[in-house]
Design a protein around this motif. Structure first.
Motif, mmCIF file in Angstrom:
data_model
loop_
_atom_site.group_PDB
_atom_site.id
_atom_site.type_symbol
_atom_site.label_atom_id
_atom_site.label_comp_id
_atom_site.label_asym_id
_atom_site.label_seq_id
_atom_site.Cartn_x
_atom_site.Cartn_y
_atom_site.Cartn_z
ATOM 1 N N VAL A 381 38.138 44.746 37.570
ATOM 2 C CA VAL A 381 36.648 45.003 37.882
ATOM 3 C C VAL A 381 36.075 46.630 37.130
ATOM 4 C CG1 VAL A 381 34.668 45.754 39.534
ATOM 5 C CG2 VAL A 381 36.165 43.829 39.998
ATOM 6 N N ILE A 382 36.951 47.358 37.200
ATOM 7 C CA ILE A 382 36.997 48.743 36.836
ATOM 8 C C ILE A 382 37.010 48.571 35.067
ATOM 9 C CG2 ILE A 382 37.968 50.886 36.620
ATOM 10 C CD1 ILE A 382 36.566 50.256 39.170
ATOM 11 N N GLN A 383 37.920 47.661 34.628
ATOM 12 C CA GLN A 383 38.003 47.523 33.329
ATOM 13 C C GLN A 383 36.646 46.866 32.696
ATOM 14 O OE1 GLN A 383 41.233 44.683 31.992
ATOM 15 N NE2 GLN A 383 41.172 45.114 29.954
ATOM 16 N N ALA A 384 36.225 45.982 33.303
ATOM 17 C CA ALA A 384 34.822 45.178 32.886
ATOM 18 C C ALA A 384 33.709 46.369 32.953
ATOM 19 C CB ALA A 384 34.476 44.050 33.791
ATOM 20 N N ILE A 385 33.963 47.185 33.918
ATOM 21 C CA ILE A 385 32.761 48.325 33.803
ATOM 22 C C ILE A 385 32.979 49.140 32.849
ATOM 23 C CG2 ILE A 385 32.153 50.347 35.252
ATOM 24 C CD1 ILE A 385 32.598 49.035 37.686
#
Length: 674
Positions: A381-385
């Motif tokens: 999720v953080i990578q996608a952000i």
């Protein structure tokens, strides 16, 4: 917008009702009162916004303003007007609310004309006196009521020919003899309100200024409306702003003039509230911020943190319930990028509607299907952000799982299912925050964790862990606040499962989610680390506190009727009644209520007569509400303030009311401890 250095602030009954928790949340939400105490003030302009042409720095003004009981306030230029040079700040502070109320009510709603008659209840109060002056300006006749002989004498001295008692219904017969009236300006409730409506002539207008009957779902007979009459509920906080230009012009022309007032320096504001609550004044009460007054410790007003429009705010559990309400609040506050995480992600029932709503507001919200307790899933999720180009700026942990049962009935699997989202999820988010230097880190807890709930042991433990996590972060000089929420009335678990009536019954009163989140923002702005947002009836809550430690922890919040004055309270008092001979119960209750009445009246109980009508003691609506609350705290019995304000009600009658509403004698006995 205009910023003022406040020199005097007018105190209103609305402020007292809010301060004593007697005004429902729906009466506050969306009005100036939602920002804090105080609705009106007078002072000196210190700054003006773009496009403000009729005001300049240094102007002496009065204004309707949010949180006006402060050294400085900022308000709309449209509700701010210059005052005459000869008018003092204290005089000017008596005008904004009352002048606007009367002008809006009589000029625009009632359209009062020369030769007409107006009946105003509470004629010696601020609205009453302002109504008297405006009616005379128009050329209308005033008929007034007031609650004490001294106030009635004042009105007669001011030239009001027909003055009657507002504490009983005798005014009805007198006004009928005069042929009725064209306009009623009403602040009474219950039967007095209905009888006042019946006094209107054909084509009459009824101006309702009170809130109790409206917000309490009161009803009116329809027969009077056959006479082509109009009913208007007037709330000056919702008055169209463009009408204030008329109000300020009328002030400068002398149509609305300063009222009699009692002045309190800001250092004695508690005395001002007490005087207002007990109606120990005529006209207005004004709080002064004059530099020559008693020294006053000034506390800087906390301001909510500014959100980063370029950053992304991650909300776990953000696609439903209170988490979704949090997402909406972040959007209102200026967040433009949201990452909303839940196990089902876009497939969550509320997800599509929420995302569409946020998109309409110009917010880019992305739903992620991820377990907040899974480090690998959250790393994705953080990578996608980051790929989206808007780095994480804030985290709100609202994810939860409930499984209510006695601890002995819970298996390891059921306990772990409750602990995992809170504890493991909190640790995962803590690691993310530490890696990305997150400015805002918010953990959602619950007041049941500190009050205790025998059927929520794992849930309480999980929330207490989050509170400890925040304290640890703060010890490391990292951001963080844990907010322990009370009864959120419109969204979330309690609303979804339709158990609000039960939670309210044990003393946790509902708070609209918007009001709760605003309070949470204020607490975050103060720098607090762990705190609660709850509206509670502490007399009831005392009966459900799970442990002696919890009762001690909240002892300063529990009403004196329950502890501290040597009297048992709540359930203990009911059990005490079960041990008495039946013939002693009513006299005993009457004796206790005499003590409560004495506290309300600030007098010696020995001076009170149980057989004397309460009205003879000058009991007004605020005092009746306070006595009603004390009776409820003592015996868990609801007594309407309207019942207390009936002309013939005595303490003995009140004791009969209480005893008639008590549980049966057998139930009282069965409630005794084994």
């Amino acid at each position: 917008m205009v910023t003022l250095a406040v020199r005097a602030s007018g105190l209103n009954y609305r402020d007292v009702l809010i301060a004593t928790n007697l005004l429902p949340g729906e009466a506050i939400e969306g009005t100036l009162s939602a920002a804090g105490t105080g609705l009106e003030c007078a002072g000196i302009v210190t700054a003006v916004g773009d496009g403000v042409e009729h005001l300049a720095v240094g102007d002496r003004v009065c204004a309707m303003a949010p949180a006006a009981l402060a050294s400085h306030t900022t308000t709309a230029a449209a509700v701010t007007g210059k005052i005459p040079d000869e008018m003092s700040f204290a005089e000017a502070a008596t005008l904004p609310v009352l002048a606007a109320t009367v002008h809006y009510a009589l000029a625009h709603r009632a359209r009062l004309r020369p030769g007409e008659s107006v009946l105003v209840h509470g004629g010696a109060g601020g609205v009453g006196l302002a109504t008297l002056r405006y009616a005379r300006h128009v050329g209308a006749q005033v008929i007034a009521t007031a609650g004490t002989e001294a106030k009635r004498d004042l009105l007669r001295a001011l030239g009001v020919e027909h003055v009657f008692n507002s504490r009983d219904l005798t005014f009805v017969e007198h006004v009928e003899r005069l042929g009725g009236v064209d306009v009623v300006v009403n602040s009474l409730s219950g039967e007095a309100m209905v009888r006042s409506l019946e006094l209107l002539r054909p084509g009459g207008r009824f101006i309702e200024l009170g809130k109790r009957d409206i917000l309490g779902g009161g009803s009116l007979p329809m027969n009077p409306f056959h006479g082509d009459i109009t009913f208007c509920g007037v709330d000056v906080t919702r008055m169209p702003q463009h009408l204030f230009a008329e109000v300020f012009a009328a002030i400068r022309q002398g149509v609305h003039r300063p009222l009699p007032y009692t002045l309190y320096p800001a250092a004695r504001v508690a005395e001002a509230f007490s005087a207002m609550r007990h109606s120990r004044h005529i006209g207005k009460i004004v709080v002064s911020f004059d530099e020559q007054d008693e020294p006053l410790a000034i506390e800087a007003r906390a301001t909510a943190p500014v959100l980063d429009a370029e950053g992304t705010y991650l909300v776990s559990g953000g696609l439903s319930g209170f988490g979704a309400a949090t997402a909406r609040r972040l959007a209102e506050r200026g967040a433009r990028h949201l990452a909303l995480v839940s196990r089902r992600g876009p497939a969550a029932p509320e997800a599509s509607a929420l995302l569409a709503e946020l998109a309409e507001r110009g917010v880019r919200a992305q739903a992620y299907a991820a377990d907040v307790a899974d480090p690998a899933a959250m790393a994705k999720v953080i990578q996608a952000i980051h790929v989206g180009g808007h780095a994480p700026a804030g985290i709100v942990h609202a994810a939860m799982h409930l499984d209510d049962d006695a601890l002995t009935e819970l298996s390891d699997e059921r306990i772990n299912a409750v602990l995992l989202p809170k504890i493991a999820g909190g640790l995962v988010l803590d690691e993310i925050a530490r890696s990305h230097d997150i400015a805002q880190f918010i953990m959602y807890s619950t007041v049941s964790a500190v009050m205790g709930n025998a059927r929520q042991s794992p849930y309480a433990a999980a929330n207490l862990f989050l509170e400890a996590l925040v304290r640890q972060r703060r010890a490391r000089q990292e951001s963080g606040i844990a907010l322990a929420w009370g009864h959120i009335g419109d969204v979330g678990y309690i609303a979804r499962n339709d158990i609000s009536h039960f939670v309210t019954g044990i003393g946790l009163l509902p708070i609209p989610s918007a009001e709760a989140l605003a309070a949470g923002e204020h607490l975050a702005a103060t720098g607090a680390s762990v705190c609660a947002v709850s509206r509670s009836h502490w007399g009831r809550v005392r009966g459900v506190l799970a442990t002696a430690d919890a009762a001690t922890r909240f002892s300063l919040l529990i009403p004196a009727d329950h502890e501290g004055d040597g009297q048992p309270g709540g359930h203990d008092k009911l059990r005490e009644l079960a041990t008495m001979p039946l013939e002693q119960v009513v006299p005993h209750v009457a004796g206790t209520l005499i003590q409560a009445l004495a506290k309300v009246l600030h007098t010696d109980p020995g001076l009170l007569d149980r057989s004397k009508p309460l009205q003879d003691y000058g009991l007004d609506s605020l005092m009746a509400a306070e006595l009603s609350v004390r009776a409820r705290n003592l015996y868990s019995v609801e007594i309407s303030p309207t019942e207390l304000l009936r002309a013939s009600t005595t303490v003995d009658d009140l004791a009969q009311f209480v005893c008639a509403r008590l549980p049966s004698r057998q139930d009282l006995k069965e409630s005794r401890p084994s």
